[in-house]
Design a protein around this motif. Sequence first.
Motif, PDB file in Angstrom:
ATOM      1  N   SER A  94       0.825  -1.207   0.000  1.00 13.10           N
ATOM      2  CA  SER A  94       0.000   0.000   0.000  1.00 13.10           C
ATOM      3  C   SER A  94       0.855   1.252   0.000  1.00 13.10           C
ATOM      4  CB  SER A  94      -0.916   0.016   1.235  1.00 13.10           C
ATOM      5  OG  SER A  94      -1.744  -1.122   1.263  1.00 13.10           O
ATOM      6  N   ALA A  95       2.039   1.157   0.598  1.00 11.21           N
ATOM      7  CA  ALA A  95       2.902   2.332   0.737  1.00 11.21           C
ATOM      8  C   ALA A  95       3.747   2.597  -0.499  1.00 11.21           C
ATOM      9  CB  ALA A  95       3.815   2.156   1.956  1.00 11.21           C
ATOM     10  N   ILE A  96       4.121   1.542  -1.235  1.00  7.69           N
ATOM     11  CA  ILE A  96       5.082   1.746  -2.322  1.00  7.69           C
ATOM     12  C   ILE A  96       4.497   1.525  -3.715  1.00  7.69           C
ATOM     13  CG2 ILE A  96       6.995   1.076  -0.826  1.00  7.69           C
ATOM     14  CD1 ILE A  96       7.113  -1.593  -2.353  1.00  7.69           C
ATOM     15  N   ALA A  97       3.293   0.956  -3.805  1.00  4.04           N
ATOM     16  CA  ALA A  97       2.722   0.614  -5.108  1.00  4.04           C
ATOM     17  C   ALA A  97       1.525   1.494  -5.429  1.00  4.04           C
ATOM     18  CB  ALA A  97       2.311  -0.861  -5.147  1.00  4.04           C
ATOM     19  N   SER A  98       1.251   1.608  -6.713  1.00  4.57           N
ATOM     20  CA  SER A  98      -0.009   2.185  -7.166  1.00  4.57           C
ATOM     21  C   SER A  98      -1.084   1.126  -6.973  1.00  4.57           C
ATOM     22  CB  SER A  98       0.101   2.574  -8.648  1.00  4.57           C
ATOM     23  OG  SER A  98      -1.162   2.847  -9.196  1.00  4.57           O
ATOM     24  N   ILE A  99      -2.091   1.426  -6.151  1.00  7.43           N
ATOM     25  CA  ILE A  99      -3.165   0.475  -5.878  1.00  7.43           C
ATOM     26  C   ILE A  99      -4.311   0.770  -6.838  1.00  7.43           C
ATOM     27  CG2 ILE A  99      -4.657  -0.564  -4.143  1.00  7.43           C
ATOM     28  CD1 ILE A  99      -1.678  -0.847  -3.531  1.00  7.43           C
ATOM     29  N   GLN A 100      -4.544  -0.141  -7.759  1.00  4.31           N
ATOM     30  CA  GLN A 100      -5.582   0.047  -8.774  1.00  4.31           C
ATOM     31  C   GLN A 100      -6.474  -1.189  -8.806  1.00  4.31           C
ATOM     32  OE1 GLN A 100      -4.283   1.612 -12.601  1.00  4.31           O
ATOM     33  NE2 GLN A 100      -2.358   2.344 -11.722  1.00  4.31           N
ATOM     34  N   PRO A 101      -7.549  -1.219  -7.987  1.00  2.08           N
ATOM     35  CA  PRO A 101      -8.456  -2.371  -7.967  1.00  2.08           C
ATOM     36  C   PRO A 101      -9.032  -2.648  -9.360  1.00  2.08           C
ATOM     37  CG  PRO A 101      -8.933  -0.883  -6.150  1.00  2.08           C
ATOM     38  CD  PRO A 101      -7.975  -0.166  -7.046  1.00  2.08           C
ATOM     39  N   ILE A 102      -9.200  -3.919  -9.674  1.00  2.00           N
ATOM     40  CA  ILE A 102      -9.712  -4.308 -10.977  1.00  2.00           C
ATOM     41  C   ILE A 102     -11.014  -5.086 -10.811  1.00  2.00           C
ATOM     42  CG2 ILE A 102      -7.495  -4.284 -12.158  1.00  2.00           C
ATOM     43  CD1 ILE A 102      -7.223  -7.255 -11.689  1.00  2.00           C
ATOM     44  N   ASP A 103     -11.855  -5.079 -11.849  1.00  6.97           N
ATOM     45  CA  ASP A 103     -13.173  -5.715 -11.797  1.00  6.97           C
ATOM     46  C   ASP A 103     -13.226  -7.035 -12.552  1.00  6.97           C
ATOM     47  OD1 ASP A 103     -14.369  -3.644 -10.285  1.00  6.97           O
ATOM     48  OD2 ASP A 103     -14.544  -2.423 -12.095  1.00  6.97           O
ATOM     49  N   GLU A 104     -12.147  -7.371 -13.247  1.00  2.17           N
ATOM     50  CA  GLU A 104     -12.089  -8.631 -13.972  1.00  2.17           C
ATOM     51  C   GLU A 104     -10.738  -9.288 -13.701  1.00  2.17           C
ATOM     52  OE1 GLU A 104     -14.561  -9.888 -15.589  1.00  2.17           O
ATOM     53  OE2 GLU A 104     -15.904  -8.145 -15.710  1.00  2.17           O
ATOM     54  N   GLU A 105     -10.681 -10.620 -13.927  1.00  2.00           N
ATOM     55  CA  GLU A 105      -9.425 -11.340 -13.707  1.00  2.00           C
ATOM     56  C   GLU A 105      -8.319 -10.777 -14.587  1.00  2.00           C
ATOM     57  OE1 GLU A 105      -7.613 -15.883 -14.121  1.00  2.00           O
ATOM     58  OE2 GLU A 105      -9.727 -15.486 -14.519  1.00  2.00           O
ATOM     59  N   GLN A 106      -8.637 -10.450 -15.809  1.00  5.60           N
ATOM     60  CA  GLN A 106      -7.699  -9.767 -16.703  1.00  5.60           C
ATOM     61  C   GLN A 106      -8.243  -8.367 -16.944  1.00  5.60           C
ATOM     62  OE1 GLN A 106      -6.976 -10.732 -21.102  1.00  5.60           O
ATOM     63  NE2 GLN A 106      -5.145 -11.600 -20.140  1.00  5.60           N
ATOM     64  N   SER A 107      -7.472  -7.371 -16.554  1.00  2.77           N
ATOM     65  CA  SER A 107      -8.002  -6.016 -16.619  1.00  2.77           C
ATOM     66  C   SER A 107      -6.889  -5.034 -16.966  1.00  2.77           C
ATOM     67  CB  SER A 107      -8.663  -5.641 -15.287  1.00  2.77           C
ATOM     68  OG  SER A 107      -9.448  -4.478 -15.419  1.00  2.77           O
ATOM     69  N   THR A 108      -7.236  -3.749 -16.922  1.00  5.84           N
ATOM     70  CA  THR A 108      -6.344  -2.695 -17.393  1.00  5.84           C
ATOM     71  C   THR A 108      -5.956  -1.778 -16.244  1.00  5.84           C
ATOM     72  OG1 THR A 108      -7.402  -2.737 -19.568  1.00  5.84           O
ATOM     73  CG2 THR A 108      -6.119  -0.785 -19.017  1.00  5.84           C
ATOM     74  N   ILE A 109      -4.649  -1.470 -16.166  1.00  8.26           N
ATOM     75  CA  ILE A 109      -4.165  -0.456 -15.229  1.00  8.26           C
ATOM     76  C   ILE A 109      -3.459   0.633 -16.054  1.00  8.26           C
ATOM     77  CG2 ILE A 109      -4.061  -1.896 -13.183  1.00  8.26           C
ATOM     78  CD1 ILE A 109      -0.956  -1.272 -15.215  1.00  8.26           C
ATOM     79  N   TYR A 110      -3.072   1.744 -15.394  1.00  9.87           N
ATOM     80  CA  TYR A 110      -2.624   2.918 -16.134  1.00  9.87           C
ATOM     81  C   TYR A 110      -1.362   3.535 -15.540  1.00  9.87           C
ATOM     82  CZ  TYR A 110      -7.439   2.647 -17.802  1.00  9.87           C
ATOM     83  OH  TYR A 110      -8.616   2.213 -18.334  1.00  9.87           O
ATOM     84  N   TYR A 111      -0.587   4.209 -16.404  1.00 15.02           N
ATOM     85  CA  TYR A 111       0.453   5.119 -15.953  1.00 15.02           C
ATOM     86  C   TYR A 111       0.406   6.371 -16.830  1.00 15.02           C
ATOM     87  CZ  TYR A 111       3.303   3.146 -19.784  1.00 15.02           C
ATOM     88  OH  TYR A 111       3.769   2.732 -20.997  1.00 15.02           O
ATOM     89  N   LYS A 112       1.076   7.438 -16.375  1.00 13.06           N
ATOM     90  CA  LYS A 112       0.876   8.759 -16.967  1.00 13.06           C
ATOM     91  C   LYS A 112       2.024   9.163 -17.881  1.00 13.06           C
ATOM     92  CE  LYS A 112       1.000  12.521 -14.324  1.00 13.06           C
ATOM     93  NZ  LYS A 112       0.552  13.507 -13.322  1.00 13.06           N
ATOM     94  N   ASN A 113       1.667   9.757 -19.015  1.00 17.07           N
ATOM     95  CA  ASN A 113       2.607  10.379 -19.937  1.00 17.07           C
ATOM     96  C   ASN A 113       2.196  11.832 -20.176  1.00 17.07           C
ATOM     97  OD1 ASN A 113       4.455   8.276 -20.683  1.00 17.07           O
ATOM     98  ND2 ASN A 113       2.803   7.313 -21.839  1.00 17.07           N
ATOM     99  N   ILE A 114       3.170  12.655 -20.575  1.00 15.75           N
ATOM    100  CA  ILE A 114       2.888  14.021 -21.008  1.00 15.75           C
ATOM    101  C   ILE A 114       3.067  14.056 -22.521  1.00 15.75           C
ATOM    102  CG2 ILE A 114       3.538  16.440 -20.817  1.00 15.75           C
ATOM    103  CD1 ILE A 114       4.608  15.798 -18.018  1.00 15.75           C
TER     104      ILE A 114
END
Length: 466
Positions: A94-114
Amino acid sequence: MSLNENAIGARIDRGAEQYFDKYKPFMEALEKKSLLSQVRSITSNDVYALGKQLENFEIYKDLCEEDGTIGQLGKLPDVALEVLTVAYGTSPLSAIASIQPIDEEQSTIYYKNIVAATTKGSVTAGDVLSGPMGGDNFAADGYASSAIVGEGHNETAKDTTEYNFTLTCAPVRAGSARIEIESLGLVATDNGSGQLIGFDIQGTIDYNLGVVKIVLKNTPDEGHAITASYQTDYESAEDIPKILMKFTSKTVTARLWALKDTIGMQQSYALRRRFGMVAEDEVAQDLVAAINSEQMNAATRMLLAKAQGVTTFQKAAPSGISYAEHKQGFKDALAQAEAVILGNAGRGTISALVAGRNVCALIGTLPGFNKLSDGAAIGPHIFGTLDGILVIRVPNQHVMDPDEAVALYKGKSNFESALVSAPYMPLVVTSALPHGSNPLMNQKAAAVWGAIDVLVPNFITKIKLV
C-alpha cells in the motif's frame, strides 16, 4: 490506449467520496490510526482502493449467502472489514505501489505520460514529451519556445536562383527572421517591414502566412541546405503549443495466492484450556501473514529483476576515516541512485527503499532515521523512514541479498509508480472444515486474488553494499 487524466481522476474522486460515506469508521481508522498514515498522508486514491476491496468482500459474502456456504466463513463476516482495513494500513504494498483495484481477472491499469497536442518545431502532435518509459524529451527544440532555429527548407537546385517556401510556425514576429545558406555564405535578415535583405541574396516574407520568397544573385550548384531561424508571434497566433496528461494502459492478469493449515482437536482443546487461545483464530492469522509476506516477496523479486542500473557503497571505511564518518556517505549513494532514476525516467525522486537487512542495519544508525517497526512483523515490513524516504526491510536473504536494496519512485499521483498492485478478490479466510477422512482434524484456508506487476522499470534502480 490513452485516456484523459481528468476523466479517471474525477471517477476516482467520486468513488472515494461514496466509499468514505459508506465505510466511514474504517476510513477514519485508516486516516488516524494506521501505520501507513504515519508514513504519508492518506489520499483519495487510498480511500478508493480500500473502499473497492471492502465492497468486493461484501459482494463475496452475498454470493456465499446465495449458494448456502456463508457458514464456511465463520466469524469472518463480522470482522472482515476491520481486517482488510488493518491489512491495507500496514501492508508495504500500500505504501510503495499504485493500488488500482480491478473488476475482472484480466483487466487494465494505467500510468501517466505528457503528450504534445500540437505540431511545432521538432515535435509532432502525439509525441510523448515526458514519459517514464522514454525519458525526458522536453529537450526537443522549438516547442514551448517561440524561437525556431535552423528549420530546414529543401536545398538549392542547379541553375535555379528563386526559391519559395512556407515557415512551419506562422505567424512570424516581425524583424525576427533570418534565412541562411551557410555553405555558400549567404544570409538574409528581416528588416521588420517584410523585406529580407542580404549580400547576394534578397527576398520577402509574409508575417501572417509565413510565406518566404528569396532570390539569389548568382546561380548556385545543387545540394546547398536552406535554413530559417525566426520567432513565432504568440500574441497574434490563434493558440499556443499545448500539452496533455495522458494515461497509457497496460493489461495485467490476476493470480490467486492460497494456503491452508490444519489443527487437531486435541491441540485446539489444549491451547484454549491452558492459554485461553482459539487455535483456529491463530491459524487464520498465520495464514494471512504468510500470504501477505509472499505477495511482498513476489513484488521484491520483480523490483530486483527490473531495476535499471546499480549504485555501490563501500562497507569498509577508507584508511584514515572513521566508520562513523564513512557511513554518512551512504546518503551520497542515495543521491547518486536518485540521479539514475532522473536520467532514466526524466523525473522522479527516491520515495522508498526496499532493502536487505544489512542495508537496513546501516540506515538505522544514520541521522534522520525514524524507526517504525516493532520487530513483530513476518516477512517484508515497514522498517521506518530516512529523511522522509520510506524504508521496507526484507529479512529473508533468499528473497533479497542482505547487502542489496532497490530505490524506487512513487509520485503523488496514483499513476506515477514503479509498482502496481491490482486487487481483484480481497483476502478471505474459510471457517474450520473437516480434513480428509480424519474427523479429529480441521483445516482453515486463506486466499487472495490480484495482480502485482512492475509498471515503470525506469522508476527503479539498485543500491549495493560492496
